[in-house]
Design a protein around this motif. Structure first.
Motif, PDB file in Angstrom:
ATOM      1  N   GLU A 119       3.630   4.095 -11.058  1.00 22.51           N
ATOM      2  CA  GLU A 119       2.929   4.478 -12.297  1.00 22.51           C
ATOM      3  C   GLU A 119       3.903   4.521 -13.479  1.00 22.51           C
ATOM      4  O   GLU A 119       3.560   4.078 -14.591  1.00 22.51           O
ATOM      5  CB  GLU A 119       2.243   5.821 -12.107  1.00 22.51           C
ATOM      6  CG  GLU A 119       1.044   5.753 -11.169  1.00 22.51           C
ATOM      7  CD  GLU A 119       0.384   7.113 -10.973  1.00 22.51           C
ATOM      8  OE1 GLU A 119       1.070   8.134 -11.208  1.00 22.51           O
ATOM      9  OE2 GLU A 119      -0.794   7.139 -10.564  1.00 22.51           O
TER      10      GLU A 119
ATOM     11  N   LEU B  16      -2.221   3.959  -3.743  1.00 23.28           N
ATOM     12  CA  LEU B  16      -2.214   2.797  -4.624  1.00 23.28           C
ATOM     13  C   LEU B  16      -2.133   1.514  -3.814  1.00 23.28           C
ATOM     14  O   LEU B  16      -1.431   1.441  -2.791  1.00 23.28           O
ATOM     15  CB  LEU B  16      -0.996   2.824  -5.559  1.00 23.28           C
ATOM     16  CG  LEU B  16      -0.993   3.832  -6.722  1.00 23.28           C
ATOM     17  CD1 LEU B  16       0.304   3.677  -7.491  1.00 23.28           C
ATOM     18  CD2 LEU B  16      -2.181   3.619  -7.635  1.00 23.28           C
ATOM     19  N   HIS B  17      -2.867   0.508  -4.283  1.00 20.43           N
ATOM     20  CA  HIS B  17      -2.669  -0.865  -3.844  1.00 20.43           C
ATOM     21  C   HIS B  17      -2.026  -1.586  -5.017  1.00 20.43           C
ATOM     22  O   HIS B  17      -2.563  -1.581  -6.116  1.00 20.43           O
ATOM     23  CB  HIS B  17      -4.002  -1.529  -3.486  1.00 20.43           C
ATOM     24  CG  HIS B  17      -4.476  -1.189  -2.111  1.00 20.43           C
ATOM     25  ND1 HIS B  17      -3.882  -1.676  -0.993  1.00 20.43           N
ATOM     26  CD2 HIS B  17      -5.498  -0.389  -1.698  1.00 20.43           C
ATOM     27  CE1 HIS B  17      -4.518  -1.204   0.083  1.00 20.43           C
ATOM     28  NE2 HIS B  17      -5.505  -0.414  -0.333  1.00 20.43           N
ATOM     29  N   ALA B  18      -0.880  -2.238  -4.756  1.00 17.38           N
ATOM     30  CA  ALA B  18      -0.185  -2.933  -5.842  1.00 17.38           C
ATOM     31  C   ALA B  18       0.242  -4.308  -5.367  1.00 17.38           C
ATOM     32  O   ALA B  18       0.448  -4.539  -4.165  1.00 17.38           O
ATOM     33  CB  ALA B  18       1.014  -2.126  -6.314  1.00 17.38           C
TER      34      ALA B  18
ATOM     35  N   GLY C  16      -5.910   8.953  -3.942  1.00 13.11           N
ATOM     36  CA  GLY C  16      -4.630   9.067  -4.622  1.00 13.11           C
ATOM     37  C   GLY C  16      -3.642   7.985  -4.281  1.00 13.11           C
ATOM     38  O   GLY C  16      -2.581   7.879  -4.911  1.00 13.11           O
TER      39      GLY C  16
ATOM     40  N   ARG D  11       3.540   2.058 -16.590  1.00 11.12           N
ATOM     41  CA  ARG D  11       3.273   2.697 -17.874  1.00 11.12           C
ATOM     42  C   ARG D  11       4.282   2.238 -18.919  1.00 11.12           C
ATOM     43  O   ARG D  11       3.943   2.048 -20.090  1.00 11.12           O
ATOM     44  CB  ARG D  11       3.336   4.223 -17.702  1.00 11.12           C
ATOM     45  CG  ARG D  11       2.982   5.002 -18.973  1.00 11.12           C
ATOM     46  CD  ARG D  11       2.865   6.498 -18.710  1.00 11.12           C
ATOM     47  NE  ARG D  11       4.066   7.064 -18.128  1.00 11.12           N
ATOM     48  CZ  ARG D  11       4.192   7.481 -16.875  1.00 11.12           C
ATOM     49  NH1 ARG D  11       3.163   7.394 -16.028  1.00 11.12           N
ATOM     50  NH2 ARG D  11       5.339   7.984 -16.443  1.00 11.12           N
TER      51      ARG D  11
ATOM     52  N   TYR E 167       0.879  -1.180   0.000  1.00 12.69           N
ATOM     53  CA  TYR E 167       0.000   0.000   0.000  1.00 12.69           C
ATOM     54  C   TYR E 167       0.908   1.219   0.000  1.00 12.69           C
ATOM     55  O   TYR E 167       1.802   1.351   0.846  1.00 12.69           O
ATOM     56  CB  TYR E 167      -0.891  -0.011   1.232  1.00 12.69           C
ATOM     57  CG  TYR E 167      -1.692   1.268   1.417  1.00 12.69           C
ATOM     58  CD1 TYR E 167      -2.854   1.486   0.683  1.00 12.69           C
ATOM     59  CD2 TYR E 167      -1.281   2.244   2.321  1.00 12.69           C
ATOM     60  CE1 TYR E 167      -3.587   2.652   0.836  1.00 12.69           C
ATOM     61  CE2 TYR E 167      -2.006   3.413   2.483  1.00 12.69           C
ATOM     62  CZ  TYR E 167      -3.155   3.620   1.743  1.00 12.69           C
ATOM     63  OH  TYR E 167      -3.886   4.777   1.901  1.00 12.69           O
TER      64      TYR E 167
ATOM     65  N   VAL F  23      -2.328  -3.168 -10.181  1.00 11.59           N
ATOM     66  CA  VAL F  23      -2.318  -1.840  -9.563  1.00 11.59           C
ATOM     67  C   VAL F  23      -3.762  -1.401  -9.383  1.00 11.59           C
ATOM     68  O   VAL F  23      -4.549  -1.434 -10.348  1.00 11.59           O
ATOM     69  CB  VAL F  23      -1.558  -0.808 -10.426  1.00 11.59           C
ATOM     70  CG1 VAL F  23      -1.661   0.569  -9.802  1.00 11.59           C
ATOM     71  CG2 VAL F  23      -0.102  -1.221 -10.599  1.00 11.59           C
TER      72      VAL F  23
ATOM     73  N   ASP G 141       1.100   5.494  -0.223  1.00  7.77           N
ATOM     74  CA  ASP G 141       0.406   6.785  -0.223  1.00  7.77           C
ATOM     75  C   ASP G 141       1.390   7.944  -0.382  1.00  7.77           C
ATOM     76  O   ASP G 141       0.993   9.103  -0.361  1.00  7.77           O
ATOM     77  CB  ASP G 141      -0.406   6.959   1.067  1.00  7.77           C
ATOM     78  CG  ASP G 141       0.448   6.888   2.315  1.00  7.77           C
ATOM     79  OD1 ASP G 141       1.679   6.664   2.180  1.00  7.77           O
ATOM     80  OD2 ASP G 141      -0.098   7.043   3.432  1.00  7.77           O
TER      81      ASP G 141
ATOM     82  N   ARG H  72      -5.947   1.850  -8.055  1.00  8.42           N
ATOM     83  CA  ARG H  72      -5.875   3.243  -7.626  1.00  8.42           C
ATOM     84  C   ARG H  72      -7.044   3.552  -6.697  1.00  8.42           C
ATOM     85  O   ARG H  72      -8.185   3.222  -7.011  1.00  8.42           O
ATOM     86  CB  ARG H  72      -5.878   4.174  -8.834  1.00  8.42           C
ATOM     87  CG  ARG H  72      -4.614   4.045  -9.681  1.00  8.42           C
ATOM     88  CD  ARG H  72      -4.693   4.859 -10.956  1.00  8.42           C
ATOM     89  NE  ARG H  72      -3.441   4.790 -11.717  1.00  8.42           N
ATOM     90  CZ  ARG H  72      -3.087   3.796 -12.481  1.00  8.42           C
ATOM     91  NH1 ARG H  72      -3.910   2.759 -12.643  1.00  8.42           N
ATOM     92  NH2 ARG H  72      -1.910   3.814 -13.119  1.00  8.42           N
ATOM     93  N   MET H  73      -6.763   4.245  -5.565  1.00  8.94           N
ATOM     94  CA  MET H  73      -7.773   4.602  -4.578  1.00  8.94           C
ATOM     95  C   MET H  73      -8.228   6.036  -4.823  1.00  8.94           C
ATOM     96  O   MET H  73      -7.511   6.852  -5.420  1.00  8.94           O
ATOM     97  CB  MET H  73      -7.189   4.465  -3.169  1.00  8.94           C
ATOM     98  CG  MET H  73      -6.557   3.091  -2.898  1.00  8.94           C
ATOM     99  SD  MET H  73      -7.757   1.751  -3.022  1.00  8.94           S
ATOM    100  CE  MET H  73      -8.778   2.134  -1.612  1.00  8.94           C
TER     101      MET H  73
ATOM    102  N   VAL I 200       4.172   6.590  -5.451  1.00  7.43           N
ATOM    103  CA  VAL I 200       3.064   6.411  -6.404  1.00  7.43           C
ATOM    104  C   VAL I 200       3.539   6.711  -7.815  1.00  7.43           C
ATOM    105  O   VAL I 200       3.253   5.974  -8.779  1.00  7.43           O
ATOM    106  CB  VAL I 200       1.868   7.300  -6.016  1.00  7.43           C
ATOM    107  CG1 VAL I 200       0.833   7.325  -7.144  1.00  7.43           C
ATOM    108  CG2 VAL I 200       1.252   6.835  -4.710  1.00  7.43           C
TER     109      VAL I 200
END
Length: 585
Positions: A33, A79-81, A77, A37, A22, A71, A24, A73-74, A29
């Motif tokens: 990403e 992330l759970h990955a 803002g 990506r 998790y 991934v 934040d 997204r919450m 983050v």
């Protein structure tokens, strides 16, 4: 190709695991990403700093590389990955671009020895030692047992590291090892170290707990005892504390000393009687109250009586006795100890100490002798600080307490034999004691209050004038010369024969000895200026006569010939003893 690095605080992940995370932190983050990506793997590594790292040196150069499996997204803002780790890697050429870390990675090759007997034995030993550690650390092993049975070795190592809370530095060393056997060896070392540390801590905690329980038990029992005593009207502690307060109020000590005593009494009252400090304060107050505040031996000085005492106890020494009587006459006129401190100087055995006893008897005062031979510690006079273990008052205050009066005759015996070393200079303290202008406010280190010594009559004795000029300046030196032969005969007639008879159990009427016999002893068997040797020889012939007459004091005339025969036997016995011990005569 450079890989993105995802730094974590206090987290080392082993290869071959699926890790849910998790995130934040904005930079973390952005790192996830960017990797997702671009379809790249990501390296999970630990960091040295507590905040998000800013420099390449802030992160470890060993990590675990893995693929981003999912991934989520919450709304806030975060992330759970889910990351599936594949290999342990070595990082190099770490760079920071826009706050994101990247580095070249080199996989760490690991020998595939996970299923060998040695490796499995090590795993079982670690699991066994974790049982010991779990008792001290108070964590459950249910999950670890399940992992041992059903999961591969990477999951076991990761679980042990997380469960035992192994330091990040040690976890990184385990991650960088080149075989599973080596990893388990490093892990076992840490577990054993933590287990031994836990045992020591547990032992210390048990001892502290036991001491606390004993102290609590004693306090409870003491409180119950006080309650029972109170119900029976026998509350001794409270009565003792109250009695101390009443004694302080009734004491004749000056205002400063009384204020000090009341201050210490208030501290003592607030403490447990079983505490060390409470006991020390009680002892201090007892010492303070036992001092003779305002207590004096009241007796009128009678010069005729004083002269009679000196003449009856000392033969000859007319000049010395006249000087003593002059001093006593001044004391009678002034009502105090005016004038110089007397110091009797003379050879051993001339009667210096016995003169001091006679002066005390003539004045009707208590007598106390303080031997100064070999004293080299200032604390003998000034006392010790009461905070020290075994602290006590100095010898001057102790003498006053024993005499129970503030005006005794204190004899400072052998003042010329004082020493001096690293513990202080006792002479400087003695100079204050002997100075009437200073000793009115003498302060003992233990009592910590002023005491007036001006009423004390100090008399010193010495065998020689081997003293400092400052000390001699404080005193009036009275030299006591040795006795002539006629004076020794007279002293023997008036004092020594009777004293020797008393020491040996003789009836003095059964002793017949002429002046010629006494002169024979003096000339042939003594060589000192005093009369101690003469006293010893007289005692020796009386002892020898008792031996010859089966312990009876038969009326005997001690002629020079008889004295020679008796003392010759004694001298030969002493000589034989010396030769027997190999000492030349």
């Amino acid at each position: 190709m450079k890989q993105y690095i995802l730094p974590f605080r206090d987290l080392v992940v082993n290869q071959g695991l699926t890790v849910p995370i998790y995130i934040d932190n904005a930079m973390s983050v952005a790192c996830i990403e960017a990797a997702a990506r671009e379809g790249q793997k990501i390296v999970i590594t630990a960091q040295h700093s507590w905040a998000y790292p800013a420099l390449p040196d802030d992160i470890y150069d060993v990590g675990t590389i893995g693929e981003i499996a999912q991934v989520l997204r919450m709304p806030d803002g975060a992330l759970h990955a889910i990351i599936k780790t594949t290999d342990a890697v070595k990082l190099s050429n770490i760079t920071v671009i826009n706050g994101l870390f990247t580095a070249d990675v080199t996989p760490i090759e690991i020998l595939d020895d996970a299923n060998t007997n040695q490796t499995l034995a090590l795993r079982d030993k670690i699991a066994e030692n974790m049982q010991v550690l779990s008792v001290a650390k108070k964590f459950k092993l249910d999950k670890l047992r399940m992992i041992i049975q059903d999961y591969p070795l990477p999951a076991f190592i990761d679980s042990v590291i997380q469960t035992a809370g192994i330091d990040t530095d040690d976890a990184v060393k385990i991650l960088a090892a080149n075989s599973w056997y080596e990893k388990l060896v490093l892990l076992l070392e840490q577990i054993n170290l933590m287990a031994e540390t836990a045992k020591i801590e547990e032992s210390i905690n048990r001892r502290i707990q036991r001491q606390m329980e004993n102290g609590r038990r004693e306090a409870i029992l003491q409180e119950k005892m006080r309650a029972i005593q109170h119900e029976m009207g026998e509350d001794t502690e409270e009565m003792d504390t109250e009695n101390v307060r009443k004694r302080i109020e009734r004491s004749a000590m000056p205002a400063e000393a009384k204020e000090k005593a009341m201050s210490e009494w208030k501290r003592m009252r607030s403490m447990s009687p079983m505490s060390n400090e409470g006991g020390l304060l009680k002892t201090y107050l007892d010492e303070l109250l036992s001092m003779p505040w305002g207590k004096s031996d009241k007796s009128d000085i009678d010069l005729k009586s004083a002269r009679a005492v000196l003449d009856s106890q000392h033969s000859g020494m007319q000049g010395v006795k006249e000087r003593i009587l002059e001093h006593i006459a001044v004391m009678k006129k002034t009502g105090g100890n005016q004038g110089s401190i007397l110091c009797f100087v003379g050879a051993p055995g001339v009667g210096k100490t016995s003169l001091c006893k006679s002066i005390a008897e003539a004045l009707g005062r208590k007598y106390h002798r303080i031997s100064l031979g070999g004293i080299s510690d200032e604390a003998h006079f000034r006392g010790h600080r009461k905070t020290y273990i075994g602290a006590q008052t100095g010898r001057i205050m102790d003498a006053l307490k024993r005499c129970k009066a503030n005006n005794p005759v204190i004899v400072l015996d052998e003042i010329d034999k004082m020493g001096r070393d690293w513990r202080g200079d006792p002479e400087s303290a003695l100079l204050e004691i002997l100075d009437p202008e200073q000793n009115k406010s003498f302060r003992d280190h233990y009592l910590e209050v002023d005491f007036d010594l001006s009423n004390v009559l100090f008399i010193a004795t010495a065998n020689s004038l081997n003293m400092s000029n400052a000390l001699k300046d404080r005193m009036e030196i009275i030299e006591i010369p040795g006795y002539s032969e006629d004076e020794k005969v007279q002293i023997a007639r008036e004092h020594l024969i009777e004293r020797a008879a008393k020491d040996t159990g003789w009836n003095v009427d059964n002793i017949i000895i002429s002046d010629d016999a006494l002169r024979h002893i003096i000339r042939n068997y003594t060589s000192e200026q005093g009369v101690r040797e003469l006293q010893r020889e007289l005692t020796a012939i009386l002892r020898r006569s008792l031996l010859e007459n089966d312990g009876e004091d038969v009326k005997t005339e001690f002629t020079p010939q008889k004295i020679d025969s008796m003392l010759a036997l004694r001298k030969s016995a002493v000589l034989s003893k010396r030769i027997g011990f190999g000492i030349s005569a």
